[in-house]
Design a protein around this motif. Structure first.
Motif, PDB file in Angstrom:
ATOM      1  N   VAL B  70     -35.483  56.657 -60.734  1.00 41.87           N
ATOM      2  CA  VAL B  70     -35.274  57.783 -59.658  1.00 41.87           C
ATOM      3  C   VAL B  70     -34.722  57.438 -58.406  1.00 41.87           C
ATOM      4  O   VAL B  70     -33.701  57.969 -57.863  1.00 41.87           O
ATOM      5  N   PHE B  71     -35.236  56.347 -57.757  1.00 42.60           N
ATOM      6  CA  PHE B  71     -34.876  55.544 -56.442  1.00 42.60           C
ATOM      7  C   PHE B  71     -33.497  55.225 -56.681  1.00 42.60           C
ATOM      8  O   PHE B  71     -32.660  55.238 -55.787  1.00 42.60           O
ATOM      9  N   TRP B  72     -33.099  54.397 -57.784  1.00 44.09           N
ATOM     10  CA  TRP B  72     -31.775  54.055 -58.003  1.00 44.09           C
ATOM     11  C   TRP B  72     -30.824  55.262 -58.064  1.00 44.09           C
ATOM     12  O   TRP B  72     -29.750  55.164 -57.364  1.00 44.09           O
ATOM     13  N   ASN B  73     -31.278  56.170 -58.637  1.00 46.43           N
ATOM     14  CA  ASN B  73     -30.324  57.578 -58.890  1.00 46.43           C
ATOM     15  C   ASN B  73     -29.953  57.985 -57.328  1.00 46.43           C
ATOM     16  O   ASN B  73     -28.802  58.360 -56.938  1.00 46.43           O
ATOM     17  N   SER B  74     -31.209  58.261 -56.542  1.00 44.29           N
ATOM     18  CA  SER B  74     -30.981  58.616 -55.264  1.00 44.29           C
ATOM     19  C   SER B  74     -30.104  57.706 -54.316  1.00 44.29           C
ATOM     20  O   SER B  74     -29.375  58.121 -53.491  1.00 44.29           O
ATOM     21  N   ALA B  75     -30.377  56.514 -54.442  1.00 42.83           N
ATOM     22  CA  ALA B  75     -29.648  55.410 -53.736  1.00 42.83           C
ATOM     23  C   ALA B  75     -28.374  55.407 -54.005  1.00 42.83           C
ATOM     24  O   ALA B  75     -27.273  55.428 -52.953  1.00 42.83           O
ATOM     25  N   LYS B  76     -27.843  55.454 -55.557  1.00 39.59           N
ATOM     26  CA  LYS B  76     -26.671  55.666 -55.569  1.00 39.59           C
ATOM     27  C   LYS B  76     -25.740  56.794 -55.114  1.00 39.59           C
ATOM     28  O   LYS B  76     -24.901  56.620 -54.509  1.00 39.59           O
ATOM     29  N   VAL B  77     -26.480  57.937 -55.323  1.00 42.75           N
ATOM     30  CA  VAL B  77     -25.718  58.895 -54.863  1.00 42.75           C
ATOM     31  C   VAL B  77     -25.630  58.924 -53.203  1.00 42.75           C
ATOM     32  O   VAL B  77     -24.440  59.363 -52.828  1.00 42.75           O
ATOM     33  N   THR B  78     -26.635  58.475 -52.585  1.00 45.76           N
ATOM     34  CA  THR B  78     -26.724  58.506 -51.127  1.00 45.76           C
ATOM     35  C   THR B  78     -25.529  57.637 -50.549  1.00 45.76           C
ATOM     36  O   THR B  78     -24.652  57.925 -49.645  1.00 45.76           O
ATOM     37  N   ILE B  79     -25.645  56.352 -51.240  1.00 47.80           N
ATOM     38  CA  ILE B  79     -24.645  55.357 -50.695  1.00 47.80           C
ATOM     39  C   ILE B  79     -23.076  55.597 -51.140  1.00 47.80           C
ATOM     40  O   ILE B  79     -22.448  55.520 -50.061  1.00 47.80           O
ATOM     41  N   LEU B  80     -23.044  56.105 -52.129  1.00 50.77           N
ATOM     42  CA  LEU B  80     -21.573  56.434 -52.545  1.00 50.77           C
ATOM     43  C   LEU B  80     -21.009  57.629 -51.403  1.00 50.77           C
ATOM     44  O   LEU B  80     -19.951  57.587 -51.302  1.00 50.77           O
ATOM     45  N   ALA B  81     -21.909  58.783 -51.392  1.00 49.37           N
ATOM     46  CA  ALA B  81     -21.461  59.692 -50.578  1.00 49.37           C
ATOM     47  C   ALA B  81     -21.266  59.182 -49.109  1.00 49.37           C
ATOM     48  O   ALA B  81     -20.199  59.781 -48.324  1.00 49.37           O
ATOM     49  N   THR B  82     -22.107  58.331 -48.560  1.00 47.85           N
ATOM     50  CA  THR B  82     -22.228  58.134 -47.398  1.00 47.85           C
ATOM     51  C   THR B  82     -20.942  57.169 -46.995  1.00 47.85           C
ATOM     52  O   THR B  82     -20.142  57.418 -46.312  1.00 47.85           O
ATOM     53  N   VAL B  83     -20.543  56.008 -47.871  1.00 49.83           N
ATOM     54  CA  VAL B  83     -19.492  55.341 -47.682  1.00 49.83           C
ATOM     55  C   VAL B  83     -18.124  56.103 -47.746  1.00 49.83           C
ATOM     56  O   VAL B  83     -17.414  55.831 -47.034  1.00 49.83           O
ATOM     57  N   LEU B  84     -18.121  56.800 -48.889  1.00 55.01           N
ATOM     58  CA  LEU B  84     -16.855  57.422 -49.067  1.00 55.01           C
ATOM     59  C   LEU B  84     -16.733  58.778 -48.050  1.00 55.01           C
ATOM     60  O   LEU B  84     -15.426  58.810 -47.426  1.00 55.01           O
TER      61      LEU B  84
END
Lengths: 299, 273
Positions: B70-84
């Motif tokens: 679950v944390f990996w999912n949240s982190a993935k979504v957040t990091i992708l959204a933020t960087v892009l």
């Protein structure tokens, strides 16, 4: 020579200009402009699921005869009319009190009041649901102090459920608005207040006759943001009142109704799109009205 | 002396009022932490003392929820959204401000109008689009519509007004290409703008709820926000477990707040909900 160079630079500038802005504009066009036009088109369609046909203004007629829509609209407007003024007044009072440099520990107070902003809308809704449980901490405290005799049915009574949503939103967003006012108060010349104080103007009059008029642009800005936010209310209501819109739809908002129409009941995309355009029109109208009123009062 | 005696009552009122408001603001956090140490039954009965159920609650949370996933999912979504979002928006903000043209100014004004579009009016078309593209239940579907943000572009354009043009001129004399000027000069110079924008986007992405709720339908893809919501909406929610979840979900944003307080407030001041 000069012309050729200028043309060359112009083109060079232009190609670069387009390259830099293209990704953002492309994404906004694809995921904002195209969908919003599509939902406008959809609002003139009727049917179940993906089989839709042109229906003219049938959806708009349906709005007027839909008691649940009227309920959702009334609720949304109630949140907006009651909650936004309370929150903005509270934030203004707090900001002007915390702007006083002689107030001991004002940094600490400021941080504390701002802290709710770090929580997610879901997390704080869940916390509030627990705190306002029938025998929860809020009811037991109020009973212990003697304010109420029996527990308030926060989650199950239409009036109290609505009140709870208003309390919750006010908790989450007051500090956020306060920060805007504090930033704006920094730009007000302190001597204005000194002169007023020496002239014997009482604190409340200084607040209403100096602070509020000078902060008017910021107040207007935050009102518009809060309006747009309130009209889109979803997370809190969905999580505080079990996703259905509370006791007899007492807390149902327009956004939640659109969600229900699309994903909970038999999907009715056309009608849901019509309801969503009600929000679009309301946001545009209220933003326009607020700017207009502020300009009128300036004259 | 005179001012002191006449000011004592207002001062008392001020401290009382501000103190009460500060207490009410912080109280749910205290309640959350205390709640994590108590059994569910004690929490909804309003117990306000630390209990002994912390280990049980944490253990239950880890059995009910696949925490790393679950944390990996949240982190993935957040990091992708933020960087892009930061990349795309800073490019555009820079482009609009540095390379002016009449057509782009018009597009820019049109773009700002999209700030008024409520998400509710987008979710049905977006859902159908993602369905047609076969992206339902993927994290790409969560991130894609959030990258192009008129607000963040606006934020970068406003901040670019303070970017010294001498730096650009000097870089051009040195023969740097436009993308090199952006990457090697603009980005490092504007790092405080990036920090403030990072906070806006990070908070939005980490806490995003409605759109992930629609798009993410299997337990394998759900983010922490969705998990907390479903734990709390059970018929008899285990509040001890829910409290552990809300603490874990709030910790990242709380950490960002305390480590970057100045940029946080700056970001908030510039952010439009």
């Amino acid at each position: 020579m000069v012309h050729a160079r200028r043309g060359g630079i112009g083109r060079y500038y232009d190609v670069n200009g387009w390259l830099f802005v293209a990704p953002a504009l492309g994404l906004i066009a694809l995921f904002m402009v195209y969908p919003i036009l599509w939902s406008l088109w959809m609002s003139f369609q009727a049917g179940r699921g993906m089989t839709m046909k042109f229906a003219g203004f049938a959806n708009i007629v349906r709005l007027w005869n839909d008691p649940i829509f009227i309920k959702a609209l009334t609720n949304t407007m109630t949140y907006f009319v009651v909650q936004v003024p309370i929150m903005i007044l509270l934030a203004l009072i707090l900001a002007s009190l915390l702007n006083n440099p002689r107030l001991v520990g004002r940094g600490l107070f400021r941080t504390a009041i701002f802290l709710p902003c770090v929580t997610s809308l879901v997390a704080y809704s869940v916390l509030f649901k627990g705190m306002f449980a029938p025998d929860g901490i809020v009811n037991s405290t109020l009973q212990a102090i003697g304010i109420i005799a029996s527990p308030i049915p926060w989650l199950t009574h239409p009036f109290w459920a609505k009140t709870l949503v208003i309390i919750a939103i006010t908790w989450r967003w007051t500090g956020y608005n306060m920060i805007f006012y504090l930033a704006a108060l920094q730009n007000i010349d302190k001597s204005i207040y000194e002169v007023a104080r020496i002239d014997g103007v009482p604190a409340w009059a200084r607040f209403t006759h100096i602070t509020i008029p000078l902060l008017k642009p910021v107040i207007l800005f935050t009102t518009v943001i809060s309006t747009i936010g309130t009209l889109q209310l979803f997370d809190e209501v969905y999580n505080l009142t079990e996703g259905k819109g509370g006791p007899s739809n007492a807390t149902l908002t327009l956004s939640l109704y659109i969600y229900n129409l699309t994903f909970r009941f038999m999907p009715s995309f056309g009608y849901a799109a019509t309801v969503s355009y009600v929000i679009v029109v309301l946001v545009a109208l209220l933003a326009f009205l607020q700017f207009f009123l502020a300009r009128e009062r300036d004259r | 002396m005179r001012t002191k005696s006449t000011n004592i009552l207002p001062a008392l009122f001020t401290y009382g009022f501000v103190g009460l408001m500060a207490f009410l603001s912080v109280f749910p956090f205290i309640w959350m932490v205390l709640g994590a140490t108590n059994a569910s039954i004690d929490i909804i009965k309003g117990k306000m003392l630390p209990g002994e159920a912390l280990a049980t609650n944490v253990a239950n949370f880890f059995t009910l929820v696949n925490v790393p996933l679950v944390f990996w999912n949240s982190a993935k979504v957040t990091i992708l959204a933020t960087v892009l979002t930061l990349a795309v928006s800073s490019l555009a903000g820079y482009g609009f401000e540095i390379f002016r043209s009449r057509q782009r100014e018009r597009l820019y004004s049109a773009m700002l109008l999209t700030l008024m579009i409520p998400f509710a009016a987008l979710m049905i078309p977006l859902f159908i689009m993602m369905g047609k593209a076969g992206l339902i239940n993927t994290h790409i579907a969560v991130v894609l519509p959030t990258i192009g943000s008129a607000f963040v572009v606006f934020y970068f354009r406003q901040s670019t007004k303070a970017f010294p043009s001498e730096l650009r001129d000097a870089a051009k004399v040195d023969g740097l290409k436009e993308w090199q000027i952006f990457l090697y000069i603009y980005v490092p110079v504007m790092r405080s703008t990036y920090a403030a924008a990072f906070i806006i986007v990070f908070m939005t992405a980490w806490n995003n709820y409605l759109w992930p709720l629609i798009v993410l339908q299997s337990n394998e893809t759900k983010t922490i926000t969705l998990v907390i919501s479903s734990l709390a909406s059970a018929y008899y929610p285990d509040y001890g477990v829910v409290m552990v979840g809300t603490i874990l979900a709030t910790l990242p944003t709380l950490a960002v707040f305390f480590f970057m307080q100045r940029q946080f407030v700056q970001g908030m001041l510039g952010s439009v909900k």
